[in-house]
Design a protein around this motif. Sequence first.
Motif, PDB file in Angstrom:
ATOM      1  N   ARG A 265     -87.214 106.194   9.701  1.00  0.00           N
ATOM      2  CA  ARG A 265     -86.549 105.109  10.423  1.00  0.00           C
ATOM      3  C   ARG A 265     -85.888 105.626  11.691  1.00  0.00           C
ATOM      4  O   ARG A 265     -85.963 104.995  12.741  1.00  0.00           O
ATOM      5  N   VAL A 266     -85.218 106.777  11.578  1.00  0.00           N
ATOM      6  CA  VAL A 266     -84.593 107.360  12.761  1.00  0.00           C
ATOM      7  C   VAL A 266     -85.660 107.676  13.806  1.00  0.00           C
ATOM      8  O   VAL A 266     -85.508 107.355  14.994  1.00  0.00           O
ATOM      9  N   LEU A 267     -86.746 108.305  13.371  1.00  0.00           N
ATOM     10  CA  LEU A 267     -87.796 108.691  14.305  1.00  0.00           C
ATOM     11  C   LEU A 267     -88.529 107.485  14.876  1.00  0.00           C
ATOM     12  O   LEU A 267     -89.018 107.531  16.011  1.00  0.00           O
ATOM     13  N   ASP A 268     -88.611 106.400  14.116  1.00  0.00           N
ATOM     14  CA  ASP A 268     -89.266 105.206  14.632  1.00  0.00           C
ATOM     15  C   ASP A 268     -88.475 104.620  15.797  1.00  0.00           C
ATOM     16  O   ASP A 268     -89.052 104.113  16.762  1.00  0.00           O
ATOM     17  N   GLY A 269     -87.145 104.712  15.727  1.00  0.00           N
ATOM     18  CA  GLY A 269     -86.317 104.222  16.805  1.00  0.00           C
ATOM     19  C   GLY A 269     -86.154 105.218  17.939  1.00  0.00           C
ATOM     20  O   GLY A 269     -86.005 104.829  19.098  1.00  0.00           O
ATOM     21  N   SER A 270     -86.199 106.512  17.588  1.00  0.00           N
ATOM     22  CA  SER A 270     -86.032 107.579  18.585  1.00  0.00           C
ATOM     23  C   SER A 270     -87.040 108.687  18.282  1.00  0.00           C
ATOM     24  O   SER A 270     -86.714 109.652  17.575  1.00  0.00           O
ATOM     25  N   PRO A 271     -88.262 108.567  18.805  1.00  0.00           N
ATOM     26  CA  PRO A 271     -89.331 109.512  18.444  1.00  0.00           C
ATOM     27  C   PRO A 271     -89.015 110.969  18.759  1.00  0.00           C
ATOM     28  O   PRO A 271     -89.568 111.866  18.121  1.00  0.00           O
ATOM     29  N   ASP A 272     -88.135 111.218  19.720  1.00  0.00           N
ATOM     30  CA  ASP A 272     -87.811 112.591  20.085  1.00  0.00           C
ATOM     31  C   ASP A 272     -86.528 113.099  19.425  1.00  0.00           C
ATOM     32  O   ASP A 272     -86.026 114.166  19.786  1.00  0.00           O
ATOM     33  N   ALA A 273     -86.001 112.351  18.484  1.00  0.00           N
ATOM     34  CA  ALA A 273     -84.772 112.776  17.815  1.00  0.00           C
ATOM     35  C   ALA A 273     -84.984 114.134  17.138  1.00  0.00           C
ATOM     36  O   ALA A 273     -86.040 114.376  16.531  1.00  0.00           O
ATOM     37  N   PRO A 274     -84.001 115.028  17.188  1.00  0.00           N
ATOM     38  CA  PRO A 274     -84.160 116.373  16.607  1.00  0.00           C
ATOM     39  C   PRO A 274     -83.918 116.376  15.100  1.00  0.00           C
ATOM     40  O   PRO A 274     -82.954 116.968  14.604  1.00  0.00           O
ATOM     41  N   ILE A 275     -84.798 115.726  14.368  1.00  0.00           N
ATOM     42  CA  ILE A 275     -84.685 115.661  12.914  1.00  0.00           C
ATOM     43  C   ILE A 275     -86.053 115.866  12.299  1.00  0.00           C
ATOM     44  O   ILE A 275     -87.068 115.382  12.819  1.00  0.00           O
ATOM     45  N   ALA A 276     -86.099 116.629  11.226  1.00  0.00           N
ATOM     46  CA  ALA A 276     -87.352 116.901  10.521  1.00  0.00           C
ATOM     47  C   ALA A 276     -87.088 116.885   9.024  1.00  0.00           C
ATOM     48  O   ALA A 276     -85.941 116.860   8.566  1.00  0.00           O
ATOM     49  N   THR A 277     -88.175 116.918   8.272  1.00  0.00           N
ATOM     50  CA  THR A 277     -88.115 116.783   6.820  1.00  0.00           C
ATOM     51  C   THR A 277     -88.452 118.092   6.138  1.00  0.00           C
ATOM     52  O   THR A 277     -89.447 118.734   6.469  1.00  0.00           O
ATOM     53  N   SER A 278     -87.619 118.474   5.167  1.00  0.00           N
ATOM     54  CA  SER A 278     -87.962 119.606   4.308  1.00  0.00           C
ATOM     55  C   SER A 278     -87.889 119.151   2.852  1.00  0.00           C
ATOM     56  O   SER A 278     -87.233 118.156   2.521  1.00  0.00           O
ATOM     57  N   PHE A 279     -88.585 119.886   2.007  1.00  0.00           N
ATOM     58  CA  PHE A 279     -88.682 119.527   0.597  1.00  0.00           C
ATOM     59  C   PHE A 279     -88.300 120.733  -0.262  1.00  0.00           C
ATOM     60  O   PHE A 279     -88.616 121.873   0.089  1.00  0.00           O
ATOM     61  N   THR A 280     -87.657 120.465  -1.374  1.00  0.00           N
ATOM     62  CA  THR A 280     -87.510 121.507  -2.385  1.00  0.00           C
ATOM     63  C   THR A 280     -88.721 121.431  -3.308  1.00  0.00           C
ATOM     64  O   THR A 280     -89.593 120.569  -3.145  1.00  0.00           O
ATOM     65  N   GLY A 285     -84.186 117.934  -6.364  1.00  0.00           N
ATOM     66  CA  GLY A 285     -84.275 117.655  -4.943  1.00  0.00           C
ATOM     67  C   GLY A 285     -85.626 117.155  -4.507  1.00  0.00           C
ATOM     68  O   GLY A 285     -85.797 116.749  -3.350  1.00  0.00           O
ATOM     69  N   ALA A 286     -86.599 117.161  -5.406  1.00  0.00           N
ATOM     70  CA  ALA A 286     -87.962 116.740  -5.074  1.00  0.00           C
ATOM     71  C   ALA A 286     -88.423 115.554  -5.924  1.00  0.00           C
ATOM     72  O   ALA A 286     -89.622 115.284  -6.021  1.00  0.00           O
ATOM     73  N   VAL A 287     -87.484 114.824  -6.519  1.00  0.00           N
ATOM     74  CA  VAL A 287     -87.843 113.678  -7.350  1.00  0.00           C
ATOM     75  C   VAL A 287     -88.578 112.627  -6.523  1.00  0.00           C
ATOM     76  O   VAL A 287     -88.228 112.362  -5.370  1.00  0.00           O
ATOM     77  N   PHE A 288     -89.583 112.038  -7.110  1.00  0.00           N
ATOM     78  CA  PHE A 288     -90.363 110.982  -6.470  1.00  0.00           C
ATOM     79  C   PHE A 288     -90.245 109.736  -7.341  1.00  0.00           C
ATOM     80  O   PHE A 288     -90.714 109.709  -8.477  1.00  0.00           O
ATOM     81  N   ASP A 289     -89.571 108.706  -6.826  1.00  0.00           N
ATOM     82  CA  ASP A 289     -89.382 107.462  -7.582  1.00  0.00           C
ATOM     83  C   ASP A 289     -90.269 106.375  -6.991  1.00  0.00           C
ATOM     84  O   ASP A 289     -90.771 106.501  -5.868  1.00  0.00           O
ATOM     85  N   VAL A 290     -90.456 105.302  -7.750  1.00  0.00           N
ATOM     86  CA  VAL A 290     -91.362 104.239  -7.311  1.00  0.00           C
ATOM     87  C   VAL A 290     -90.690 102.879  -7.371  1.00  0.00           C
ATOM     88  O   VAL A 290     -89.834 102.619  -8.212  1.00  0.00           O
ATOM     89  N   ALA A 291     -91.070 102.010  -6.439  1.00  0.00           N
ATOM     90  CA  ALA A 291     -90.900 100.578  -6.609  1.00  0.00           C
ATOM     91  C   ALA A 291     -92.124 100.085  -7.373  1.00  0.00           C
ATOM     92  O   ALA A 291     -93.196 100.696  -7.291  1.00  0.00           O
ATOM     93  N   GLY A 292     -91.973  99.017  -8.123  1.00  0.00           N
ATOM     94  CA  GLY A 292     -93.115  98.587  -8.907  1.00  0.00           C
ATOM     95  C   GLY A 292     -92.946  97.209  -9.501  1.00  0.00           C
ATOM     96  O   GLY A 292     -91.987  96.484  -9.210  1.00  0.00           O
ATOM     97  N   ALA A 293     -93.896  96.845 -10.341  1.00  0.00           N
ATOM     98  CA  ALA A 293     -93.948  95.487 -10.875  1.00  0.00           C
ATOM     99  C   ALA A 293     -94.364  95.486 -12.338  1.00  0.00           C
ATOM    100  O   ALA A 293     -95.046  96.396 -12.811  1.00  0.00           O
ATOM    101  N   ALA A 294     -93.940  94.434 -13.021  1.00  0.00           N
ATOM    102  CA  ALA A 294     -94.299  94.223 -14.427  1.00  0.00           C
ATOM    103  C   ALA A 294     -94.582  92.746 -14.631  1.00  0.00           C
ATOM    104  O   ALA A 294     -94.035  91.892 -13.929  1.00  0.00           O
ATOM    105  N   VAL A 295     -95.426  92.446 -15.592  1.00  0.00           N
ATOM    106  CA  VAL A 295     -95.684  91.067 -16.004  1.00  0.00           C
ATOM    107  C   VAL A 295     -94.774  90.769 -17.187  1.00  0.00           C
ATOM    108  O   VAL A 295     -94.738  91.530 -18.151  1.00  0.00           O
ATOM    109  N   THR A 296     -94.025  89.681 -17.118  1.00  0.00           N
ATOM    110  CA  THR A 296     -93.120  89.364 -18.219  1.00  0.00           C
ATOM    111  C   THR A 296     -93.897  88.866 -19.429  1.00  0.00           C
ATOM    112  O   THR A 296     -95.023  88.365 -19.310  1.00  0.00           O
TER     113      THR A 296
END
Length: 373
Positions: A265-280, A285-296
């Motif tokens: 989001r930051v980069l979308d508004g400011s493509p040259d912003a001095p921010i980058a992504t690192s991962f553990t 620190g590396a958990v991957f969660d999801v949005a999702g759906a269920a049928v009742t």
Amino acid sequence: MTRDHDATGRRAFLAGSAALGTAGLAGCTGLIGGEDEETESSVFGQIGSGRAGRPEPEGTKIEDLPDLEGELHVYSGRGEFLVGTLLDDLEEYYEDFTIEPRYGNSSELVNQIAEEGDGTPADVFYTVDAAALGALADEGRSRELSDDVLEMVREEFRTDNWIGTSGRARTVPYNTDALSEDDMPDDIQAYTDFDGDLGWAPSYGSCQGFVTAMRLLEGEETTREWLEGVTESGITDYNDEFAVCQAIADGEIDAGFTNHYYIQRVLDGSPDAPIATSFTEGDAGAVFDVAGAAVTDAADDPELAENFIRHLLSAQAQEYFATETFEYPLIPDVEPVGELPTIDELDVPDLDLSRLSELEPTIDLMREVGIDT
């Protein structure tokens, strides 16, 4: 003591999923505009997002899916400002299809479905995290999905009763003027002795989910020591994780703990912003969660409800999640936005995502350490 940057407390919601869900949405306001704002093109009326440099998305196109016909009641823990355009466009695509959405707090919607019993109008529960989906399943109010639906995503992003539709990765964003990629540890525990100013949003649901993951993976004592370490180092508190990323880009702090899409989001508004992504690697620190759906279990037309979920996993919808909400698509044929590894390249821990709803012990622990939640 932590340095407070206009931090405010937030009550933990029942079962924890609201703190994960509502807070996870709050920082996304403005991603796709309000409901009165006209969109230039339909999500489902085109192939590709039109974003420069994006390849045409592969995967199952909406034209190859069963037509949607009838009325569908969707209880959505995802905010209207995030998915309203998607649902409206899907409704407009099919002449004889109507969506009746009810937007709200994830845990309150779970409670409402449970209280309404067999008389609930809800056909589909669509929400921001696995915790809320797991809570509905624990109430016995979701039905098993068909194998051909479940097979649309990898097994770690689904159970028999719900399926992920988009994802978010925990990351450590950093200021590229102050730090290099080599300066960033790949072990979350190393950040108690980090050579730089850190920031986080401890009252934010996503951050509390991250600490919950650490507690489940590493145990309470190790988590307590980590919390004590980062607070003693002078970590700065912010209201939400977008504010953390903006502070990194502005040079207020050097690095922080956030979901990946706030960096985009930051980069979308400011493509040259001095921010980058690192991962553990392989830890909380590396958990991957999801949005999702269920049928009742009370769905009037379970087949229609399942076909709606199929549409959320179509190439067009997955491209929408990638380019509009900056989430990870969950089908391998659509790429995430930004210089990010693919899902297959992420080293995520082995964790039952539905257990991220176990927030109460986490919040108690954080408060015991003196953290304002």
